[in-house]
Write a protein that holds these residues in place. Structure first.
Motif, mmCIF file in Angstrom:
data_model
loop_
_atom_site.group_PDB
_atom_site.id
_atom_site.type_symbol
_atom_site.label_atom_id
_atom_site.label_comp_id
_atom_site.label_asym_id
_atom_site.label_seq_id
_atom_site.Cartn_x
_atom_site.Cartn_y
_atom_site.Cartn_z
ATOM 1 N N ALA A 245 0.928 -1.233 -0.104
ATOM 2 C CA ALA A 245 -0.002 -0.240 -0.078
ATOM 3 C C ALA A 245 0.935 1.153 -0.226
ATOM 4 C CB ALA A 245 -0.909 -0.034 1.293
ATOM 5 N N LYS A 246 2.017 1.020 0.453
ATOM 6 C CA LYS A 246 2.903 2.082 0.571
ATOM 7 C C LYS A 246 3.984 2.596 -0.557
ATOM 8 C CE LYS A 246 3.630 5.792 1.381
ATOM 9 N NZ LYS A 246 3.078 6.962 1.658
ATOM 10 N N THR A 247 4.426 1.251 -1.167
ATOM 11 C CA THR A 247 5.561 1.086 -1.870
ATOM 12 C C THR A 247 5.263 0.788 -3.202
ATOM 13 O OG1 THR A 247 6.379 -0.736 -1.539
ATOM 14 C CG2 THR A 247 7.012 0.786 -0.033
ATOM 15 N N GLN A 248 4.097 0.249 -3.626
ATOM 16 C CA GLN A 248 3.950 -0.175 -4.961
ATOM 17 C C GLN A 248 4.152 0.960 -6.010
ATOM 18 O OE1 GLN A 248 0.745 -1.152 -6.958
ATOM 19 N NE2 GLN A 248 1.491 -2.693 -8.268
ATOM 20 N N ARG A 249 3.379 1.927 -5.735
ATOM 21 C CA ARG A 249 3.659 2.957 -6.667
ATOM 22 C C ARG A 249 3.262 4.345 -5.575
ATOM 23 N NH1 ARG A 249 1.781 4.793 -12.733
ATOM 24 N NH2 ARG A 249 3.343 6.290 -12.936
ATOM 25 N N PRO A 250 4.136 4.920 -4.774
ATOM 26 C CA PRO A 250 3.734 5.920 -3.816
ATOM 27 C C PRO A 250 3.208 7.132 -4.209
ATOM 28 C CG PRO A 250 6.257 5.478 -4.016
ATOM 29 C CD PRO A 250 5.415 4.747 -4.839
ATOM 30 N N SER A 251 3.128 7.436 -5.548
ATOM 31 C CA SER A 251 2.937 8.816 -6.080
ATOM 32 C C SER A 251 1.433 8.623 -6.620
ATOM 33 C CB SER A 251 3.831 9.187 -7.536
ATOM 34 O OG SER A 251 3.368 8.260 -8.462
ATOM 35 N N THR A 252 0.476 7.922 -6.114
ATOM 36 C CA THR A 252 -0.799 7.561 -6.671
ATOM 37 C C THR A 252 -1.819 8.049 -5.247
ATOM 38 O OG1 THR A 252 -0.792 5.088 -6.059
ATOM 39 C CG2 THR A 252 -0.201 5.953 -8.152
ATOM 40 N N CYS A 253 -2.862 8.344 -5.660
ATOM 41 C CA CYS A 253 -3.870 8.786 -4.491
ATOM 42 C C CYS A 253 -4.451 7.676 -3.617
ATOM 43 C CB CYS A 253 -4.998 9.404 -5.126
ATOM 44 S SG CYS A 253 -6.122 8.515 -6.583
ATOM 45 N N ASN A 254 -4.139 6.393 -4.003
ATOM 46 C CA ASN A 254 -4.570 5.328 -3.314
ATOM 47 C C ASN A 254 -3.609 4.694 -2.402
ATOM 48 O OD1 ASN A 254 -3.281 3.778 -5.085
ATOM 49 N ND2 ASN A 254 -5.093 3.112 -6.166
ATOM 50 N N THR A 255 -2.490 5.300 -2.331
ATOM 51 C CA THR A 255 -1.459 4.925 -1.398
ATOM 52 C C THR A 255 -1.618 5.567 0.154
ATOM 53 O OG1 THR A 255 0.242 5.398 -3.124
ATOM 54 C CG2 THR A 255 1.216 5.418 -1.093
ATOM 55 N N VAL A 256 -1.114 4.329 0.890
ATOM 56 C CA VAL A 256 -1.349 4.677 2.424
ATOM 57 C C VAL A 256 -0.555 5.677 2.699
ATOM 58 C CG1 VAL A 256 0.016 2.821 3.316
ATOM 59 C CG2 VAL A 256 -1.805 3.757 4.622
ATOM 60 N N GLU A 257 -1.215 6.634 3.542
ATOM 61 C CA GLU A 257 -0.363 7.750 4.092
ATOM 62 C C GLU A 257 -0.066 7.841 5.755
ATOM 63 O OE1 GLU A 257 1.233 9.079 1.862
ATOM 64 O OE2 GLU A 257 -0.046 9.932 0.249
ATOM 65 N N THR A 258 -1.224 7.004 6.484
ATOM 66 C CA THR A 258 -1.195 6.628 7.921
ATOM 67 C C THR A 258 -1.378 5.501 8.388
ATOM 68 O OG1 THR A 258 -1.727 9.372 8.208
ATOM 69 C CG2 THR A 258 -2.061 7.770 10.040
ATOM 70 N N LEU A 259 -0.622 4.966 9.174
ATOM 71 C CA LEU A 259 -0.974 3.602 9.883
ATOM 72 C C LEU A 259 -1.075 4.056 11.307
ATOM 73 C CD1 LEU A 259 -0.479 0.878 9.151
ATOM 74 C CD2 LEU A 259 1.938 0.880 10.248
ATOM 75 N N LEU A 260 -2.375 3.225 11.650
ATOM 76 C CA LEU A 260 -3.040 3.430 12.876
ATOM 77 C C LEU A 260 -2.542 2.049 13.417
ATOM 78 C CD1 LEU A 260 -6.339 5.269 12.140
ATOM 79 C CD2 LEU A 260 -4.134 6.292 13.043
ATOM 80 N N THR A 370 -4.956 -0.628 -0.113
ATOM 81 C CA THR A 370 -5.758 0.314 -0.492
ATOM 82 C C THR A 370 -5.288 0.727 -2.136
ATOM 83 O OG1 THR A 370 -3.940 1.819 0.181
ATOM 84 C CG2 THR A 370 -5.947 1.546 1.613
ATOM 85 N N ARG A 371 -4.441 0.051 -2.449
ATOM 86 C CA ARG A 371 -3.846 0.315 -3.967
ATOM 87 C C ARG A 371 -4.874 -0.390 -4.787
ATOM 88 N NH1 ARG A 371 -2.007 2.409 -7.034
ATOM 89 N NH2 ARG A 371 -0.469 1.221 -7.988
ATOM 90 N N PHE A 372 -6.154 -1.134 -4.313
ATOM 91 C CA PHE A 372 -6.874 -1.749 -5.285
ATOM 92 C C PHE A 372 -7.820 -0.441 -5.732
ATOM 93 C CE2 PHE A 372 -5.487 -5.703 -3.393
ATOM 94 C CZ PHE A 372 -5.319 -6.405 -4.665
ATOM 95 N N THR A 373 -7.886 0.599 -5.227
ATOM 96 C CA THR A 373 -9.058 1.605 -5.718
ATOM 97 C C THR A 373 -8.770 2.060 -7.083
ATOM 98 O OG1 THR A 373 -9.292 1.905 -3.212
ATOM 99 C CG2 THR A 373 -10.339 3.679 -5.073
ATOM 100 N N ASP A 374 -8.868 1.345 -8.199
ATOM 101 C CA ASP A 374 -8.669 1.933 -9.363
ATOM 102 C C ASP A 374 -9.511 1.207 -10.552
ATOM 103 O OD1 ASP A 374 -6.916 0.185 -11.884
ATOM 104 O OD2 ASP A 374 -5.975 2.437 -11.602
ATOM 105 N N GLY A 375 -10.097 1.920 -11.620
ATOM 106 C CA GLY A 375 -10.939 1.363 -12.140
ATOM 107 C C GLY A 375 -10.745 -0.082 -13.034
ATOM 108 N N GLY A 376 -9.394 -0.192 -13.436
ATOM 109 C CA GLY A 376 -8.857 -1.369 -13.808
ATOM 110 C C GLY A 376 -8.829 -2.417 -13.061
ATOM 111 N N GLN A 377 -8.505 -2.270 -11.775
ATOM 112 C CA GLN A 377 -8.495 -3.381 -10.686
ATOM 113 C C GLN A 377 -10.130 -3.593 -10.311
ATOM 114 O OE1 GLN A 377 -5.619 -4.956 -9.299
ATOM 115 N NE2 GLN A 377 -4.685 -3.881 -10.935
ATOM 116 N N PHE A 378 -10.960 -2.720 -10.522
ATOM 117 C CA PHE A 378 -12.268 -2.931 -9.733
ATOM 118 C C PHE A 378 -13.210 -3.694 -11.184
ATOM 119 C CE2 PHE A 378 -13.380 0.058 -6.266
ATOM 120 C CZ PHE A 378 -12.132 -0.629 -5.463
ATOM 121 N N GLY A 379 -12.252 -3.686 -12.369
ATOM 122 C CA GLY A 379 -12.967 -4.427 -13.481
ATOM 123 C C GLY A 379 -13.866 -3.559 -14.417
ATOM 124 N N LEU A 380 -13.656 -2.042 -14.009
ATOM 125 C CA LEU A 380 -14.351 -1.108 -14.965
ATOM 126 C C LEU A 380 -13.538 -0.676 -16.232
ATOM 127 C CD1 LEU A 380 -15.326 1.318 -11.801
ATOM 128 C CD2 LEU A 380 -16.505 -0.490 -12.924
#
Length: 417
Positions: A245-260, A370-380
């Motif tokens: 979630a942090k490193t696969q592609r950090p420049s995207t909007c679905n990258t994790v920013e805070t770990l609780l 969280t990196r799954f939030t993406d049209g391609g990944q959702f089958g859209l």
């Protein structure tokens, strides 16, 4: 200039609305082929954009978003081909039936008309938006960032060539090439021609569009995303998800920013996290409770600043905060989240259910990145944006989100009593 673009786009939208799925797919296939066949010209234009952006001090995260390679361009072309395979929603009858009056009524999907998109250093957006708009019979007016104007111009030239070879107007997909900011303000007032506006960029752009636009605006794409590690989580799979979630592609909007992290596991989990983040090159921004433990590990650790909980880092930086329990985690996400993508890592079903029900984000995950939030990944297929709004469209916006509907009534010389 924009007035003429608006007139051309509106005229093109009427023609596009009448196309069959086969005709639309023919255009998309030609666009995909041309993107590959003319990749040298597009990549040359992109190299000039990247060179200038680097001279102007653009961040590494944005430079990564801006850069095109042959492999990336092929992937973009393949995304267009994937859109060809998707079901065309236009003409679909949503519902209907025979009324007591004798009128037979149906609700049918139709194109929106003209879509305006304002975006920053993301050349793939040009093709994603164009392909989704064409598949749904919409015309598009695109305004990319000043960093990408050469790339966008070269890409749109290829798209327009494909359109004209298929007997369609070039005005179906147009780009505002001038970097003049005044044109953005002018575009926001083009409600006579543009039916929906989608800003894809930073918080400042979204604020500008919400406040100044006379066109309906779909906002989203600002991702202050969270992962909550609860006290029943298994460490090995949890760390694997966090790294992704942090490193696969950090420049995207679905990258994790805070770990609780739940306080009951912090003593053992944080050292494991430090080791993993050190290996992944991630800098940790630690709260007061976690700071000492994390500083004794191998990761680079700095004290978190309060405002960083609202940051979209888009880089290899991660906030770490210890929370008392699930209630504390939910409260933090409600205060600092952007309703984009949030996840819980747990082995407790009741906690998973509570998190899903009480986190009001467009995408909520249980034991997944969280990196799954993406049209391609959702089958859209390729997505036009990720909406964090609640009206019309939410989450990754695929084909259906680019349609509206009309009511159609069929009578037999029927009159209202």
């Amino acid at each position: 200039m924009l007035e003429q673009m608006g007139i051309a786009a509106k005229a093109a939208s009427y023609k596009l609305a009448l196309l069959s799925s086969r005709e639309k797919n023919r255009v998309l296939e030609k666009i995909a082929d041309y993107l590959e066949a003319q990749s040298d010209e597009i990549i040359l234009a992109n190299e000039q954009d990247v060179l200038e952006a680097r001279r102007n001090g653009l961040s590494e995260a944005l430079l990564d978003r801006l850069a095109l390679t042959t492999a990336r361009l092929k992937a973009i072309a393949d995304d267009v081909r994937q859109v060809c395979q998707l079901a065309d929603p236009v003409g679909q009858v949503i519902d209907g039936g025979l009324l007591d009056s004798g009128l037979r009524i149906e609700r049918r999907r139709v194109p929106l008309g003209v879509i305006g998109v304002i975006y920053e250093a993301r050349p793939n957006v040009t093709v994603d938006v164009a392909s989704l708009c064409l598949k749904t019979g919409n015309a598009a007016i695109l305004r990319g960032g000043k960093e990408t104007w050469r790339t966008n111009a070269a890409t749109v030239k290829v798209i327009q060539q494909a359109l004209e070879e298929c007997g369609l107007p070039a005005g179906a997909v147009q780009a505002i090439e001038s970097p003049d900011r005044a044109l953005v303000n002018e575009m926001l007032k083009m409600d006579k021609y543009i039916d929906m506006l989608i800003p894809r960029g930073g918080a400042g752009l979204h604020k500008l569009c919400r406040e100044q636009s006379t066109i309906p605006v779909i906002t989203g794409g600002i991702g202050v995303c969270h992962i909550f590690v609860d006290d029943s989580a298994e460490f090995a799979p949890a760390l694997k998800i966090i790294v992704n979630a942090k490193t696969q592609r950090p420049s995207t909007c679905n990258t994790v920013e805070t770990l609780l992290v739940h306080q009951d596991i912090a003593g053992t989990f944080l050292p494991a996290l430090s080791k993993q983040m050190a290996e992944s090159g991630v800098t940790l921004h630690a709260d007061a409770q976690s700071l000492t433990t994390l500083q004794s590990g191998p990761a680079v650790v700095v004290p978190v600043k309060a405002e960083e909980y609202d940051n979209e880092f888009l880089s290899l930086d991660l906030n770490v905060k210890i929370v008392a329990d699930l209630d504390d985690a939910i409260a933090h996400i409600r205060e600092h989240g952007t309703q984009h993508s949030d996840a819980i890592l747990t082995r407790t079903l009741s906690n998973a259910n509570r998190f899903v029900n009480e986190i009001d984000s467009s995408a909520v995950y249980v034991n997944a990145s969280t990196r799954f939030t993406d049209g391609g990944q959702f089958g859209l297929g390729a997505e036009v944006a990720v909406s964090t709004q609640k009206l019309h469209a939410r989450g990754p916006m695929g084909l259906e989100a680019l349609t509206t509907y009309k009511w159609i009534g069929f009578g037999d010389d029927t009159i209202r009593a």
